[in-house]
Design a protein around this motif. Structure first.
Motif, short mmCIF file in Angstrom:
data_model
loop_
_atom_site.label_atom_id
_atom_site.label_comp_id
_atom_site.label_asym_id
_atom_site.label_seq_id
_atom_site.Cartn_x
_atom_site.Cartn_y
_atom_site.Cartn_z
N THR A 1 5.81 30.51 2.64
CA THR A 1 5.23 29.16 2.59
C THR A 1 6.36 28.16 2.69
O THR A 1 7.25 28.13 1.83
N PRO A 2 6.35 27.30 3.74
CA PRO A 2 7.41 26.30 3.84
C PRO A 2 7.21 25.20 2.80
O PRO A 2 6.10 24.99 2.31
N THR A 3 8.27 24.51 2.49
CA THR A 3 8.21 23.33 1.63
C THR A 3 8.26 22.10 2.53
O THR A 3 9.19 21.96 3.32
N LEU A 4 7.23 21.27 2.43
CA LEU A 4 7.17 20.07 3.25
C LEU A 4 7.54 18.85 2.42
O LEU A 4 7.16 18.74 1.26
N SER A 5 8.29 17.95 3.04
CA SER A 5 8.68 16.71 2.37
C SER A 5 8.26 15.53 3.23
O SER A 5 8.46 15.53 4.44
N LEU A 6 7.68 14.54 2.58
CA LEU A 6 7.27 13.33 3.27
C LEU A 6 7.59 12.15 2.37
O LEU A 6 7.12 12.07 1.25
N ALA A 7 8.44 11.27 2.87
CA ALA A 7 8.88 10.12 2.07
C ALA A 7 7.82 9.02 2.10
O ALA A 7 7.08 8.87 3.08
N ASP A 8 7.76 8.25 1.01
CA ASP A 8 6.88 7.08 0.97
C ASP A 8 7.31 6.09 2.06
O ASP A 8 8.48 6.05 2.45
N LYS A 9 6.34 5.30 2.54
CA LYS A 9 6.65 4.30 3.56
C LYS A 9 5.88 3.02 3.23
O LYS A 9 4.72 3.06 2.86
N THR A 10 6.54 1.92 3.36
CA THR A 10 5.91 0.61 3.20
C THR A 10 6.03 -0.10 4.55
O THR A 10 7.10 -0.12 5.16
N ALA A 11 4.90 -0.68 5.00
CA ALA A 11 4.90 -1.37 6.30
C ALA A 11 4.11 -2.66 6.18
O ALA A 11 3.32 -2.86 5.26
N THR A 12 4.31 -3.54 7.09
CA THR A 12 3.59 -4.81 7.15
C THR A 12 2.45 -4.67 8.15
O THR A 12 2.60 -4.05 9.20
N TYR A 13 1.35 -5.28 7.82
CA TYR A 13 0.16 -5.25 8.66
C TYR A 13 0.50 -5.72 10.07
O TYR A 13 1.16 -6.74 10.26
N THR A 14 0.01 -4.95 11.08
CA THR A 14 0.26 -5.31 12.48
C THR A 14 -1.02 -5.38 13.29
O THR A 14 -0.98 -5.78 14.45
#
Length: 185
Positions: A133-146
């Motif tokens: 089983t791989p370990t997946l990493s996903l960082a938080d992201k903050t974006a502005t409405y487009t």
């Protein structure tokens, strides 16, 4: 009697003493003359020293989980010859699947130090490597409405041994931090 040992069947190439290692040799016996008997020599007789059969002892673990590294059951041999220790090599598997490991003599230390003096019995063992089983990493992201869809950061994956790998990902988006409601793809 005196015995002389030879490496050839015509008994012309004499060895320095009695043979020790597995192989085919030849021997002649010679008697010394006495007051009643002349000296005599035998014909050239064959002397065969067979390889010693030793059983491979396999480890009990036969199911492994994929790690990206070579794996197989452990294997060892006890020679039963005083002062001789054998190192055992064995074939391995890396990817998920079914395999048969084959053991062979990797070297002998002490004594005559020769793999040629042994033959291994029970030298194969079936084993399986299951998917890891791989370990997946996903960082938080903050974006502005487009006004358009905002994608997440790129996920990264590592296999169980920590090596970074490229995997195919499917992203799902949720409206809560526990990722249980509002699923969209």
């Amino acid at each position: 009697y005196t015995y002389k040992y030879y490496s050839n069947s015509s008994c012309t190439t004499e060895l320095s003493g009695a043979p020790i290692n597995a192989g085919t040799y030849y021997v002649k016996a010679t008697s010394t003359a006495t007051s009643n008997l002349k000296s005599a020599s035998s014909g050239c007789a064959k002397l065969t020293i067979n390889k010693k059969s030793v059983a491979v002892t396999w480890g009990t673990t036969t199911t492994f989980t994929y790690t990206g590294n070579a794996q197989a059951p452990t294997a060892s041999v006890t020679t039963g010859v005083s002062g001789e220790t054998m190192t055992v090599n064995r074939t391995t598997g890396t990817n998920a699947g079914s395999y048969t490991s084959t053991a062979s003599c990797g070297g002998v230390s002490g004594g005559q130090a020769s793999c040629n003096n042994y033959t291994l019995t029970g030298n194969t063992k079936a084993f399986t490597i299951t998917k890891g089983t791989p370990t997946l990493s996903l960082a938080d992201k903050t974006a502005t409405y487009t006004g358009s869809g905002i994608t997440s950061n790129v996920a990264s994956g590592t296999i169980p041994n920590g090596t970074l790998v490229t995997l195919t990902y499917n992203y799902k988006y949720y409206t809560n931090s526990s990722c249980t409601t509002g699923e969209t793809t």
